[in-house]
Design an enzyme around this catalytic site. Sequence first.
Site, PDB file in Angstrom:
ATOM      1  N   SER A 773       0.830  -1.236  -0.120  1.00  0.00           N
ATOM      2  CA  SER A 773      -0.051   0.135   0.088  1.00  0.00           C
ATOM      3  C   SER A 773       0.819   1.424  -0.087  1.00  0.00           C
ATOM      4  O   SER A 773       1.995   1.203   0.489  1.00  0.00           O
ATOM      5  CB  SER A 773      -1.039   0.102   1.172  1.00  0.00           C
ATOM      6  N   CYS A 774       0.315   2.480  -0.545  1.00  0.00           N
ATOM      7  CA  CYS A 774       1.089   3.548  -0.294  1.00  0.00           C
ATOM      8  C   CYS A 774      -0.336   4.513  -0.138  1.00  0.00           C
ATOM      9  O   CYS A 774      -1.441   3.972   0.552  1.00  0.00           O
ATOM     10  CB  CYS A 774       1.675   3.840  -1.767  1.00  0.00           C
ATOM     11  N   LYS A 775      -0.235   5.709  -0.452  1.00  0.00           N
ATOM     12  CA  LYS A 775      -1.504   6.623   0.008  1.00  0.00           C
ATOM     13  C   LYS A 775      -2.786   6.421  -0.753  1.00  0.00           C
ATOM     14  O   LYS A 775      -3.592   6.186  -0.035  1.00  0.00           O
ATOM     15  CB  LYS A 775      -1.034   7.924  -0.522  1.00  0.00           C
TER      16      LYS A 775
END
Length: 870
Positions: A773-775
């Site tokens: 995941s990231c933003k």
Amino acid sequence: MDCFGRGKHTTSLALELISAHQKIHTLQRLPNMLANKDPCFLSGVTFPSDGPAPPETVVKLTVYDARDKSHEASSFLGTAAFSVSDLLGAKDERLTLLLRSSDGGCGAGTVVVSRLKMGEMEEAEHITTDVPSQKCPLVCDPASHGSTERDRLLTGPVFTNPVCKVYRFQTVDNKWMLVREQMEECTLSFSIPKQLLLLYMQEDMSRVEDLKELGELSPHWDNLRQEVMTRYAGIIASYQETLAEMEKITGPSFKPSCCKAQKSLEFVPINLHTQRMRVTCPRKTDASYDIVTVGAPAAHFQGFKGGGLQRLLSRHESEKKSFSTAYQCIYYSPEHTAKAQEVLSSVSLLQPLITSLADQLLQAAQERSSPGLREALRNLSDKTEQFVHTLKDELVKSALLALHAARPGYVSKNQKTPRHNPSPARTPANKTTTTCNNVDDSIPHHKEFDEEEWDRVWASVAKCLNCVIAVVDKLAEEDDHSNEQERVAEQQLADVITSHNLGDWREQLCPLVARLKECVTEVVDKAKRAVTFVLLQEAACSIPQGFLLQQRRDVVFSQALAVLACGFVMRLYAGMQDKGFLRQLHLVGLVAQFESLLSTYSEEIGMLEDMEVGISDLQRVVFKITEAKTGELGDIQPVVRGRRDHLTVEVPLPGPAFRNMPEEIKEGKLLRVFPVLFNVGINEQQTLAERFGDISLQERINQKNFEMLECYYKSLSEKVPHECLPCFQSQTEIKELLETLGQNVVTKRRKNVEILWIASAICRRLNGIRFTSCKSAKDRTSMSVTLEQCALLRDEHQLSKDFYTRALDCMRSRVSHGDFGRWEDPEAGAATENKPTSRHFYPIALLLVSSHLLVVWLILSLVFLLAKYQ
């Protein structure tokens, strides 16, 4: 594909699906990966997943010359068309088509189309790219619907809207591997949050009822109770409104990142998708690699102005002590509050269970079954002893005393004329009856309340159980003696005696069992009131910030649980035939490794703080596999049960699959998941954080979760044989990988992505579940996923070094039309071919260079501004 006559470097191919003279779908626009006179397209073509293409379906191919990728338009070279029936009926399922130019001529060249299916790579071994005259076919899979259905059986019934891409890459021994990527949405993105909202509302409504049942309280405490109940009512109304809005939503089963700040969808994870890479190599077993991608579980709607949950909770806890003085409450630490919730949850579960077991005991006595009587007694004894042990806690006793002090008309000993001098040791405690901040020295003691009453109440339950045990033992001995006499008696006389004494056992046990039930009910009533009063004081000290933090925590946990449930179901279906995996599942549990690419700068610090708490809260979740009532889709959807402090996710399996499970799982054993989080920021903002900010949050998270991963491996090594774990080409032992990871965690190194690579390798070696995941689960996430996939092809399937970069570029290229335009960026619509792809990341080296240039630019700008204003 061959293109003759013009010496063009054809680098683009568009395909359209036509049925009944109408274009019904634009399949793909493929970039050429080997630009030469005889270009080879490494990306394959898959038909839409909504159904198999009929034989009369026509596929139209349009070839362009796109030598300069910076140009917005490409030069048209020619077109060709064929039907599915032509391809299937051709020799070796290969067609050679002439490309026709715009004026109808045939001088544009030829294109070769072949059908390749997963598992049929031996037929394609003769294909090479280093021979100029070799015709390299376009991989076309008209049977993709069947493949999709087969893959869906492996991924599970909660996944929908599959999007597939097929590639072929060369190995080091000049063979060809076929790679199929399949990305799907997950229905749990919405179903899990909906179920959690219902559970949250039920729990809060139950809490309100418990507060009402506290009885009469003094005006001060009654006002606090009313205020707390009002706050709960507000939360319930808000959750009801959110649930109503979610029920109206139709369409895709995921939340796009453009909706991350939408209130009605704040409980839904962002861009939750599953991705499976299936690899078929000559003379090797097929392999699949799964990963779940999602935006960071965080309260995006509420924002991060004050930080995330980790910081907000820490700050709130330090402020609660001062709030407790202002509200004249007893301060309870988080441990005491958690213990109170555990007691409340335990007694609520154990009371009906004890009642049911007591009825089973009476039923066995009615049937005069000595084995049944002993079995029922054993179960009843176990649960009753567990019940007594739960209530044998000083917190419950002290809470009862505090509740007594909160009744109307209570006057502490220092406020009334004493008939005798109080002991010096107890006077200080009584002086702080109304304003007190310590749970140990603030309990009001006075002579009108018998402090030993509670001990006698819960001890009476144990005494009643001992009486039941004594009578059952006596009846069992008499039954054994009477059985010996019945063997020598006549059958008719034995029948008369049996019918005459049929009700004796039940009559002897019934009064004792009834008394046991009465004692249990009395204890539960007192304990629930005491614990509820503890929670009332905790809630009163938390107004209003505590309720806002609880809502934020609910939001983050809802997203995290939906992600975990998605990964668990996918991993379970993939490992159904793996006996070693199933053994590991019920003996130890699974590790769930969350890979985060958030920076420790600006608002992403708050996201990471939210994510840390949300993933940590997943430790309260267990899974249980059940047998589905039917094979209908609605009956095999996971169900969430329990309360905030302890949740169980039930995963129904179809009958045949459930019957193949180990006996421990079929008997309902709870399955644990061990979530671990590793974070390494990789963007320009992380460069600023490392140079001018603080990265202690990232370091603390990585160190803490490394220790948890190490403990999991130690437990796994003790309980599960090494043979149960999957085999990989790498000869490095897991223990060595852990040592290397530990060294990297403590090493001060900028953007140390080795932490993520090693952690992901350990996770796969441990049969774990991978999350990235990231933003928003787009740019940084896609770079990580494609890099990991190509690394797996290189390390596990001998991908040729010459093809490594090509494979990486091929996977990161954007598809430009129709549904396939959503492959790289699910919420993106149609895009032009030459639009810069948001999934194509800068390499790490270029990222570091650009970050240095950014710092230089900032310094020069600051110097310019200072010179200007001076």
